[in-house]
Write a protein that holds these residues in place. Structure first.
Motif, PDB file in Angstrom:
ATOM      1  N   MET A 111       0.846  -1.187   0.000  1.00  0.00           N
ATOM      2  CA  MET A 111       0.000   0.000   0.000  1.00  0.00           C
ATOM      3  C   MET A 111       0.889   1.247   0.000  1.00  0.00           C
ATOM      4  SD  MET A 111      -2.947   1.058   2.767  1.00  0.00           S
ATOM      5  CE  MET A 111      -3.786  -0.511   2.552  1.00  0.00           C
ATOM      6  N   GLU A 112       0.906   1.966  -1.100  1.00  0.00           N
ATOM      7  CA  GLU A 112       1.734   3.159  -1.232  1.00  0.00           C
ATOM      8  C   GLU A 112       0.898   4.408  -0.949  1.00  0.00           C
ATOM      9  OE1 GLU A 112       4.877   3.122  -1.655  1.00  0.00           O
ATOM     10  OE2 GLU A 112       5.431   1.270  -2.697  1.00  0.00           O
ATOM     11  N   SER A 456       3.468  -2.315   5.235  1.00  0.00           N
ATOM     12  CA  SER A 456       2.888  -1.237   4.430  1.00  0.00           C
ATOM     13  C   SER A 456       1.387  -1.110   4.681  1.00  0.00           C
ATOM     14  CB  SER A 456       3.149  -1.507   2.948  1.00  0.00           C
ATOM     15  OG  SER A 456       2.441  -2.653   2.500  1.00  0.00           O
ATOM     16  N   SER A 457       0.702  -2.235   4.861  1.00  0.00           N
ATOM     17  CA  SER A 457      -0.735  -2.187   5.150  1.00  0.00           C
ATOM     18  C   SER A 457      -0.992  -1.542   6.499  1.00  0.00           C
ATOM     19  CB  SER A 457      -1.321  -3.595   5.116  1.00  0.00           C
ATOM     20  OG  SER A 457      -1.142  -4.189   3.848  1.00  0.00           O
ATOM     21  N   GLY A 460      -0.205   2.149   6.200  1.00  0.00           N
ATOM     22  CA  GLY A 460      -1.229   2.798   5.382  1.00  0.00           C
ATOM     23  C   GLY A 460      -2.528   2.997   6.141  1.00  0.00           C
ATOM     24  N   ARG A 464      -4.378   6.599   7.080  1.00  0.00           N
ATOM     25  CA  ARG A 464      -5.750   6.884   6.672  1.00  0.00           C
ATOM     26  C   ARG A 464      -6.673   7.130   7.853  1.00  0.00           C
ATOM     27  NH1 ARG A 464      -3.222   4.631   2.712  1.00  0.00           N
ATOM     28  NH2 ARG A 464      -3.944   4.729   0.546  1.00  0.00           N
TER      29      ARG A 464
END
Length: 488
Positions: A111-112, A456-457, A460, A464
């Motif tokens: 997830m970027e 990354s998840s 991310g 968010r």
């Protein structure tokens, strides 16, 4: 490429290398060049990682031998068998890459971040968590000794969080390049993670940890199409000279002193030694004495004094030790792999796992490169010697033909090196690839990609969850038109 190989072959013959060795060297070099270009050269993750493998195992050593006017088959335990194995290994790697090395499969991607505010928040979170994890992990760990390490869930979680500090450096470089329109690449945001990364490596006398932030910085610039200026080249060359002339000898001089010390004692000893020892000649002499005392002459490929660091970039000598030790029919099979597999299980899942032995240490004792000491030793060798030591000719053929290209397929399918997590994957794969032994193969193929996906998840989702001023989702312009095409 062909003319370079011909000139290298002529140079080796002039230096007294046997004709058979030169012939096999030519096959290996030709296979390396074809494979490198087929993978895409320096424009792809697989091309850069393969180049690192080829350089440190074979290419650097052969050119260095000609420059130093030494026969290339000298200082090898089993020169003809070693060069034959190298030729077969790289020829099979060429075949494997040609057949399926450029295939792509559907795999999840990390997830970027998408917006400027998200990059800023992600940088702050990763920097904070990375700093905390690094400090906590250093508290749990002692240098070059497994006896006093405090194993447990705390250490495992801290170890999992330490790559975030390097990731924050990638984010800082990425943001700087974007926000300045590719005019600048290094700022205060990059200095903040860069300094502790270097200090930790310096304090632990681990040269790879000291070099890694520099390598990651240049990689992050390169894959984003940032044009390095003369000042960057001068700074890089100056840093390389300082590293070779002072930092590397200093690390070897200090290493035995800090062995087994806790974090506070390592800080004190490193600082005190740095303030009191400034004689470069003394440090170089101590480095040579350290090499003699530890029996590291069995890892040296050159006769010229002061080439110890160059020998560490010429793994063919260490590989020849393993090949010679296993040339009588003995092969250790899955023993080293099983040792590292058990050791990599988290302590909270396997409290009684073996602590004081590693697969690398085991292979070092098999090849005679490790002394009978009370602490682990980590001789550097590559998967070429290890594949023969483990399974004989079957390993030499099957590992490069099937296993090595599979790493390239997985990483190319999952990661975009022009984006932050892709750059992290490139850095991790690049640094592991040069000395990738069979025990490190499965972690690099499976654990590292899964770890990057999970991290990354998690990061991310944290980003968010934080309300940001930017409501409109936009794609960063830095990821457009930054493809690099510099094939050789």
């Amino acid at each position: 490429m062909l003319m370079t190989i011909i000139l290298l072959a002529v140079g080796e013959l002039i230096c007294g290398t046997s004709l058979y060795f030169v012939a096999m060297m030519t096959i290996a070099m030709a296979s390396i060049g074809i494979t490198y270009n087929f993978l895409g050269g320096l424009s792809t993750l697989s091309g850069m990682c393969f180049a690192n493998l080829a350089l440190q195992t074979f290419v650097i050593s052969q050119f260095a031998k000609v420059i130093l006017r030494e026969a290339s088959d000298k200082n090898l335990e089993a020169p003809y068998l070693t060069i034959t194995i190298y030729a077969v290994f790289y020829f099979c790697a060429m075949l494997g890459v040609f057949v399926y090395g450029r295939a792509r499969i559907r795999l999840p991607r990390p997830m970027e971040v998408q917006t400027g505010d998200q990059r800023r928040v992600l940088y702050i979170i990763s920097l904070a968590l990375g700093l905390v994890a690094t400090v906590v992990y250093q508290f749990y760990t002692t240098s070059y000794s497994a006896e006093d390490i405090q194993y447990g869930m705390g250490r495992s979680l801290a170890l999992a969080g330490t790559p975030l500090l390097l990731f924050s450096l990638v984010l800082a470089v990425d943001r700087r390049i974007i926000e300045t329109g590719k005019r600048h690449s290094f700022g205060l945001d990059a200095i903040v993670p860069f300094v502790p990364l270097f200090i930790v490596g310096f304090m632990n006398t681990v040269r790879l940890e000291m070099v890694s932030p520099v390598l990651v910085y240049f990689m992050a610039c390169y894959v984003r199409g940032y044009r390095l200026r003369s000042k960057h080249v001068i700074a890089g060359l100056t840093a390389a000279l300082v590293f070779v002339g002072f930092i590397s000898p200093f690390a070897l001089y200090t290493r035995d002193v800090i062995r087994g010390l806790k974090l506070r004692d390592r800080i004190y000893v490193s600082y005190h030694t740095l303030m009191t020892v400034h004689d470069i000649g003394y440090l170089m002499a101590a480095q040579e004495l350290n090499v003699e005392d530890k029996g590291a002459r069995r890892e040296e490929y050159y006769d010229v004094p002061g080439t110890f660091l160059l020998s560490r970039l010429s793994l063919i000598r260490a590989d020849s030790n393993v090949i010679s030790a296993c040339s009588n029919g003995f092969h250790y099979g899955f023993t080293a792999i099983w040792i590292d597999l058990l050791k990599n299980i988290p302590s909270f899942l396997y409290p009684n796992k073996p602590r004081y032995v590693t697969g690398q240490d085991y292979i070092g004792h098999v090849s005679g490169m490790s002394s009978d000491s009370e602490y682990n030793t980590y001789p550097q060798l590559s998967g070429i010697g290890d594949s023969y030591g483990s399974f004989g000719w079957f390993g030499v053929v099957l590992f490069p033909l099937f296993a090595l290209p599979l790493i390239f397929v997985v990483y190319e399918s999952m990661f975009d090196i022009s984006k932050p997590w892709g750059t992290v994957a490139l850095g991790l794969c690049f640094m592991e690839m040069s000395a990738i032994m069979l025990p490190q193969y499965l972690p690099l193929l499976i654990r590292t990609p899964i770890f990057i996906l999970a991290l990354s998840s998690l990061m991310g989702l944290l980003v968010r969850m934080i309300p940001l001023g930017e409501r409109r989702r936009t794609t960063s312009r830095s990821y457009r038109g930054t493809a690099v095409s510099r094939n050789v």
